[in-house]
Structures are given as structure tokens and as C-alpha cells.
Design a protein around this motif. Structure first.
Motif, PDB file in Angstrom:
ATOM      1  N   TYR A 132       9.837   2.788  10.845  1.00 21.69           N
ATOM      2  CA  TYR A 132      10.009   2.467   9.436  1.00 21.69           C
ATOM      3  C   TYR A 132      11.235   3.174   8.859  1.00 21.69           C
ATOM      4  O   TYR A 132      11.919   2.619   7.990  1.00 21.69           O
ATOM      5  N   THR A 288       8.310  -4.768  -3.766  1.00 20.69           N
ATOM      6  CA  THR A 288       7.196  -5.582  -3.264  1.00 20.69           C
ATOM      7  C   THR A 288       7.212  -6.985  -3.855  1.00 20.69           C
ATOM      8  O   THR A 288       6.701  -7.923  -3.256  1.00 20.69           O
ATOM      9  N   LYS A 639      -5.360   7.521   2.798  1.00 18.95           N
ATOM     10  CA  LYS A 639      -4.810   6.196   3.075  1.00 18.95           C
ATOM     11  C   LYS A 639      -3.710   5.773   2.091  1.00 18.95           C
ATOM     12  O   LYS A 639      -2.962   4.841   2.380  1.00 18.95           O
ATOM     13  N   MET A 647       5.238   4.288   5.162  1.00 14.04           N
ATOM     14  CA  MET A 647       4.869   2.957   5.625  1.00 14.04           C
ATOM     15  C   MET A 647       4.983   1.997   4.452  1.00 14.04           C
ATOM     16  O   MET A 647       5.070   2.428   3.295  1.00 14.04           O
ATOM     17  N   ASP A 648       4.990   0.721   4.722  1.00 13.40           N
ATOM     18  CA  ASP A 648       5.087  -0.279   3.664  1.00 13.40           C
ATOM     19  C   ASP A 648       3.934  -0.089   2.686  1.00 13.40           C
ATOM     20  O   ASP A 648       2.774   0.060   3.075  1.00 13.40           O
ATOM     21  N   ASP A 651       1.042  -2.515   2.875  1.00  9.24           N
ATOM     22  CA  ASP A 651       0.249  -2.277   4.086  1.00  9.24           C
ATOM     23  C   ASP A 651      -0.698  -1.102   3.866  1.00  9.24           C
ATOM     24  O   ASP A 651      -1.854  -1.133   4.307  1.00  9.24           O
ATOM     25  N   ALA A 652      -0.202  -0.062   3.186  1.00 11.13           N
ATOM     26  CA  ALA A 652      -1.049   1.089   2.878  1.00 11.13           C
ATOM     27  C   ALA A 652      -2.198   0.667   1.971  1.00 11.13           C
ATOM     28  O   ALA A 652      -3.348   1.111   2.147  1.00 11.13           O
ATOM     29  N   TYR A 653      -1.896  -0.207   0.997  1.00 12.47           N
ATOM     30  CA  TYR A 653      -2.955  -0.663   0.102  1.00 12.47           C
ATOM     31  C   TYR A 653      -4.017  -1.450   0.867  1.00 12.47           C
ATOM     32  O   TYR A 653      -5.220  -1.263   0.665  1.00 12.47           O
ATOM     33  N   ARG A 654      -3.579  -2.330   1.751  1.00 11.72           N
ATOM     34  CA  ARG A 654      -4.542  -3.118   2.535  1.00 11.72           C
ATOM     35  C   ARG A 654      -5.399  -2.206   3.411  1.00 11.72           C
ATOM     36  O   ARG A 654      -6.599  -2.463   3.616  1.00 11.72           O
ATOM     37  N   ASP A 655      -4.778  -1.145   3.921  1.00 11.69           N
ATOM     38  CA  ASP A 655      -5.529  -0.205   4.750  1.00 11.69           C
ATOM     39  C   ASP A 655      -6.611   0.483   3.926  1.00 11.69           C
ATOM     40  O   ASP A 655      -7.726   0.712   4.409  1.00 11.69           O
ATOM     41  N   ASP A 660      -5.765  -7.703   0.288  1.00 13.18           N
ATOM     42  CA  ASP A 660      -4.768  -7.676  -0.778  1.00 13.18           C
ATOM     43  C   ASP A 660      -5.466  -7.545  -2.133  1.00 13.18           C
ATOM     44  O   ASP A 660      -6.639  -7.901  -2.290  1.00 13.18           O
TER      45      ASP A 660
END
Length: 673
Positions: A132, A288, A639, A647-648, A651-655, A660
Motif C-alpha cells: 500500500y 473515496t 479494525k 490500508m484503504d 476496506d478497513a470499514y468493511r473489515d 459497505d
């Protein structure tokens, strides 16, 4: 002379040695910082070895430390405790800093090495953070113009240096005009409706300017003012509103209109050089949102119902006022209607919002419950101003988290608004700790008087501390990813989430007690407040969206568009989206819109509501999972907050969320279904 910026600080957490830093240290440190950084980069690009992560990316991340040390301290000082010296030096340094940044971002040899590594990523098998890092540098340098030819690069450097000078001048003009336009009150009876603490603060502000026996109402950054909800004298309210809205348009040396036109034009021209139709297109390409159209679609979905709700609210205000509502009337009669409809008097809450208790038993308490961290004030550590206090933050097991600097009170040397910034950024590569700052602009009462906060000021304390937690918790390998180094339209998300704890029952009960009697805030008052949560959201959403859409309008002009009238452009932009209600002025008009013309939110003021989609969705998650618990806090910390920029963001939010974000919780919150 030993310059304290030339070596890392030996104080705990590398806190800058403010006792040793003098005005004469800044310019030599900037000079050495520029020279040293370029030499370090030259060593990278001048080597014969083929580009690798270790011989290019690692030394790149290690470079520029002297410059970073002096820049962080200086820009914190210039915003929170400015002087003629800092103003002059900032104007002098701005073009040099822009030129230096261009020397790095536009270095074709450095870009070539990074591109080589980027093209070989699949075969190199880097770690996720290493990958990244390469991707971010390659994308940012590409968008910055590293691939342009030499002639285009020279033109780009010219744009960048000129813009840095103009935006610095805009902020300097705004601070000066804001100070000059503070409203002098001769008779205390004109302040009828204010509390004793507010009157005391106005008297103290006047005294500091040599106006003994008078009262001074200093302006805040937005169009509105906290006192407008309480002052009973309509002419005094009008006077304050008129002063606020006249910033930057009075002619003379502090007039910002020509700067607005020139900044917008130059940004459009630079965008075209970089291959974009507009500055908004250039900015969103690396956020984003990705495109101005995505921003326009979202804001356009929200503006009509917000304007509709504001008109309904206006009708209620006019019914109780018995006359047409002007901008200086809205906050005052809003409180009247709030009391009539919901029996809620937010002014009655102030005795329960004593500042120190809000900080210790509210903001800190919530963080301890969620994350297990504790706070210990360090009076042995000196900050940059006597009003700024230093707290050491530790984990539950006693291990260090970092230092938190808290600067509550307004002063003539501090720019308006509230913000968080970083004095030291955590990273493993250089084994650096973290030091973050929260700045606010709460009027300071006379000695011995309590500092009682408004409802909005309490909310701001929780909000800004959300930024501080983001900065404190991030644990990254590389300096580039430290703290809040995320996409601009994501950075407000953690701070907005932290606002939820302000009214969380366990937290509120712990801090909202009467400053004299110690009695808790009546539950009845809290219940009524919750019942009125969507009240006035039409106004709040409209005035924010007006500013966000105005920001987009200025940065949607092309290099060929000729704009010559700031007021006319602004009026047309607001009318185009139906947010031209005279009673609901934009939160920031162009000539005092510091976020977009000086503060780094150009074409990005939409970020607050863009991030609020994530925020509202996250609040739903916390409520569904038990609220204020260590398990929830640890998940959010590990997270999201702890990720920093490595990290994106989505992507962190989805984790964290498992999917979404959806917009429905935001629409429900703001009454826009």
C-alpha cells in the motif's frame, strides 16, 4: 547557538522542547530541513543499484525529519498562537514549502524508481503495508504531475507556489478581520439573556484589549454565533450577525474577494494542466468519492428535503415571533420553539456542562470505558501556551499510548474553529511515539469564574477528541501512514462516531452535574432533548449543505470560465440547488470559508456528511451490539482507529462492519427520509 529542531527531542514522547524554542530558531531550521531533505532524496535517486523497496521506499520514509519537526511545531503555533512574527514567516515560508514539495513530488528520477517497484509488485511479494505504501506514493506522484514534461512541471511549480502564498494570505486576512470586527458592547444590559460566565468572558476579552468597563463579543468561524440563541436584544443580534458576514468584503488590506477569485482560477488552471476538467475532479480522484458526480449525486439527494424541512421550521419560528425571520433571529426563536414544542431549553443545560468535568468525567471517561485507557496530567511538561495542558495517555496495562495536548480557550492569536493536529507521529520505522493536540475556541471567563460550555461546545469536545483518539491509537510501520493520514472524505468519520457518547446515558450521568449544587442533570431534560433530536435539522443540514455545495461550485469552474463577482457567483450557486433561503445563510460565505480557501478542504468540504454516512451506520452497529463496552471499543480500535492510513479506508470499514455502509441511518437521523 544550539537549535532545538536539529535533533529529536529528548523529552518524554519526543514532546517538542517548547521552553527552548525561540522565534530565531524557526528560519534556520526550515533552511536546514529543506537542504537536508533534498540531500537525502538525492542519495536515493543517485544510486546505481536497481530500485528495491529497501533502497528506495525505506530511505524515502526516513527522510526529512528535521523539516518535519520544525514544520509541525511552526504550523501549530501559527494557527493556535500566532503573532506578527509567525504571520510574516508563514508568508515567507509558504512559497518555499510549496517549491520543496514540488521538488519531491515532481522528481522524475524518484518517480521512475517508485514506478519500477510498483510495476514489479506482484513478483516482489511485499507485506500488505509495504504494497500500500508503494501504491500510495505512485498514485500521489502521478496525480501531482510527476509524469509531466519539464515545461509543464515548471508551470505547475509556478501554480503551486502562488497558491501557497495566496491561501496563506487569505487565512492571515481572515484572522485580522475577525479580530477587528469583534463587537464592542458598552452597556451590560445589551447582553441580556447571556449567563454570568458569558458576560464575564466578554468583559475579560474587552479588558485584554484595553477596553475596561466594556464588553467584547469575539466572532467565531461560522456565520452564526453561540450567543445568538440567547441575546434578547434583536438589534444586538443583528449587529453580531452583520459583523460575522462582513468578514473579507469591507475593502482595504483584509478584503478576501480578489483572493477567492484568484485561488479558484489558479486551481482550475492547474487542474487542466494535470489532465482534469476541474479542481473538484482532480481532488476527488484520490478520495473515496472518486468523482465530483458522486459527490453531486449525494448532496443533490439531501438538499431538497433539507430545504423543505428548513422552510417548515421557519414557519414555526415566524408563528411564535410574529414577524419575518431574519438570519439573526433563527437561533433565538429556535430556542423559543424548542421550549414550546418540546419544553427543551438548551441554555438551561449550561450549568451542568462545566468544562473540566466534561473533559475528565465525560470525554476521558467514555474513552476509558471503551478502550481501557487512562489519563494523567503532566504539569511537568510544558506546552506551547500557558493555557495548553499536557496529558499522558496509557493503556489499561500501563503501557504508553501517547501525549494529548488540550488547548480550550479562544484568544486573538488563535484562528477560529476547533481542530486536531499532530506534533509527533507514531511509526515503527523510526521508533517514534505520538503527541496530538486538540484546539478549541471557548471564551475564557475571569479568574475564579467557572467555564460553562454550550451544548454545541460539549459536542465539539467529543468530536475533536475522536480525531485525537484516531491519532493516538494508530500503530503503523511507516511515517506516511501515521495517525489521521487517511483520505480526507474519511477523516471525519472517527470523530463523528465519538460524538455519540456525549448523550450516552452512562457517560452523561457521569459528567452532567450542576457546577454549584452537584445535582445531576434531570432525566426529564435529557428525555426531552432526545425527543427533539430531529428538531432544527432542516436548518442545520441546509446551512451545511449550502457551504459544501458552494465549495463544489467554486471548484467546478473550468480554466476557461470567467468569474468576476464573488457575491454574484455565490448567490447563483445557492439558487441552483434551492438553498438560497435568506433566513438560512450558508455556514461559511466565500470570503471567510477558511476550510476551502486556506484549510485544505478545497473541493472536500462535502467530507463531513460523506463521512457521516459511515458514522450513522456505525452508531447503529454500536447500539445493536451493546453500546459502551470494551469489546466494542477494542473492535473499533483494532479494525479502524488503530489502522491509521496503512490500508484503504473503505476496506478497513468493511473489515469492521462486515459490509459497505448504507445511507438510510443518516437519512433517518436528519429527518430526510
Amino acid at each position: 547557538m544550539t537549535n532545538p529542531f536539529f535533533e529529536p527531542s529528548t523529552l518524554p514522547y519526543e514532546l517538542p522542547p517548547f521552553d527552548d524554542i525561540k522565534d530565531e530558531h524557526y528560519l534556520p531550521a526550515f533552511g536546514k530541513g529543506f537542504e537536508e531533505h533534498l540531500a537525502e532524496l538525492s542519495a536515493i535517486t543517485g544510486q546505481d543499484d536497481a530500485p528495491t523497496f529497501d533502497n528506495t521506499m525505506v530511505p524515502l520514509e526516513r527522510s526529512g525529519q528535521t523539516l518535519l519537526r520544525v514544520a509541525r511545531v511552526f504550523y501549530n503555533k501559527s494557527s493556535s498562537d500566532s503573532s506578527d512574527f509567525t504571520n510574516d514567516l508563514e508568508e515567507q515560508i509558504a512559497p518555499r514549502m510549496a517549491a520543496h514539495e514540488d521538488a519531491i513530488r515532481l522528481d522524475s528520477r524518484l518517480y521512475g524508481r517508485i514506478k519500477t517497484i510498483h510495476d514489479q509488485l506482484e513478483s516482489l511479494e511485499p507485506s500488505a503495508e509495504q504494497r500500500y505504501l508503494v501504491e500510495r506514493y505512485f498514485t500521489e506522484m502521478t496525480l501531482a504531475g510527476a509524469g509531466l514534461d519539464d515545461e509543464q512541471k515548471e508551470k505547475l511549480k509556478e501554480y503551486n507556489q502562488k497558491l501557497s502564498t495566496l491561501t496563506t494570505r487569505f487565512e492571515k486576512n481572515l484572522l485580522a478581520d475577525t479580530n477587528e470586527l469583534a463587537v464592542v458592547i458598552d452597556d451590560v444590559s445589551d447582553l441580556d439573556g447571556l449567563g454570568a460566565g458569558e458576560v464575564s468572558a466578554a468583559a475579560e476579552a474587552a479588558k485584554e484589549r484595553g477596553l475596561d468597563g466594556k464588553y467584547l463579543v469575539t466572532l467565531v468561524l461560522p456565520t452564526g454565533h453561540p450567543y445568538l440563541s440567547s441575546l434578547t436584544r434583536r438589534d444586538v443580534r443583528e449587529k453580531i450577525m452583520a459583523a460575522s458576514r462582513s468578514r473579507g468584503i469591507r475593502g482595504g488590506e483584509h478584503d478576501n474577494r480578489e483572493l477567492v477569485l484568484e485561488i479558484a482560477k489558479l486551481r482550475a488552471e492547474r487542474a487542466r494542466l494535470l489532465g482534469f476538467d476541474t479542481h473538484a475532479g482532480y481532488v476527488t480522484a484520490d478520495e473515496t468519492a472518486k468523482t465530483p458526480q458522486a459527490v453531486a449525486d449525494m448532496l443533490g439527494r439531501l438538499a431538497p428535503p433539507a430545504a423543505r424541512n428548513a422552510r417548515a421550521e421557519q414557519k414555526d419560528l415566524e408563528d411564535i415571533a410574529g414577524h419575518a425571520i431574519e438570519p439573526w433571529d433563527w437561533a433565538f426563536y429556535t430556542e423559543k420553539v424548542r421550549q414550546a414544542k418540546y419544553d427543551v431549553d438548551t441554555a438551561a443545560m449550561r450549568p451542568y456542562f462545566e468544562a473540566e468535568r466534561v473533559l475528565q468525567d465525560g470525554v476521558f471517561f467514555a474513552a476509558t470505558k471503551l478502550y481501557g485507557i487512562t489519563f494523567a496530567e503532566r504539569p511537568d511538561l510544558t506546552a506551547y501556551h500557558p493555557d495548553a495542558r499536557v496529558f499522558e495517555v496509557s493503556n489499561e496495562d500501563g503501557s504508553p499510548v501517547g501525549l494529548f495536548v488540550y488547548d480550550l480557550y479562544t484568544r486573538d492569536s488563535k484562528r477560529g474553529g476547533a481542530w486536531m493536529n499532530e506534533l509527533v507521529g507514531q511509526n515503527d520505522l523510526l521508533e517514534q511515539p505520538v503527541v496530538v493536540v486538540n484546539n478549541h475556541n471557548v471564551p475564557k471567563p475571569a479568574a475564579g469564574e467557572p467555564t460553562l460550555l454550550t451544548y454545541d461546545e460539549v459536542n465539539t469536545l467529543f468530536h475533536e477528541f475522536g480525531h485525537a483518539l484516531h491519532g493516538l491509537f494508530a500503530r503503523v510501520t511507516f511515517p506516511k501512514f501515521t495517525g489521521t493520514s487517511v483520505f480526507r472524505d474519511f477523516v471525519e468519520f472517527p470523530s463523528q462516531v465519538n460524538e455519540m457518547w456525549m448523550l450516552w446515558p452512562e457517560v452523561l450521568a457521569n459528567y452532567a452535574v450542576h457546577h454549584e449544587t452537584g445535582e445531576p442533570m434531570p432525566q426529564e431534560l435529557v428525555d426531552k432533548l432526545h425527543a427533539s433530536e430531529q428538531f432544527n435539522e432542516g436548518f442545520q443540514t441546509s446551512e451545511y449543505l449550502a457551504a459544501a455545495l458552494l465549495d463544489q461550485a467554486w471548484h467546478s469552474i473550468t480554466a476557461d470560465d470567467a468569474v468576476t463577482d464573488v457575491a454574484g457567483f455565490e448567490a447563483k450557486a445557492l439558487a441552483a440547488v434551492g438553498l438560497d433561503n435568506p433566513a438560512v445563510p450558508t455556514r461559511y460565505s466565500s470570503t471567510y470559508f477558511a476550510h476551502t480557501f486556506a484549510g485544505g478542504y478545497d473541493a472536500g468540504y462535502y467530507s463531513y456528511i460523506w463521512s457521516e454516512v459511515l458514522d450513522a451506520d456505525t452508531v447503529e452497529w454500536f447500539k445493536d451490539h451493546g453500546g459502551l463496552t470494551r469489546e466494542n471499543g477494542d473492535r473499533f480500535r483494532s479494525k479502524l482507529l488503530g489502522v491509521g492510513g496503512k490500508m484503504d479506508a473503505l476496506d478497513a470499514y468493511r473489515d469492521f462492519r462486515g459490509r459497505d455502509a448504507v445511507i438510510e441511518p443518516l437519512l433517518k437521523r436528519r429527518g430526510l427520509e
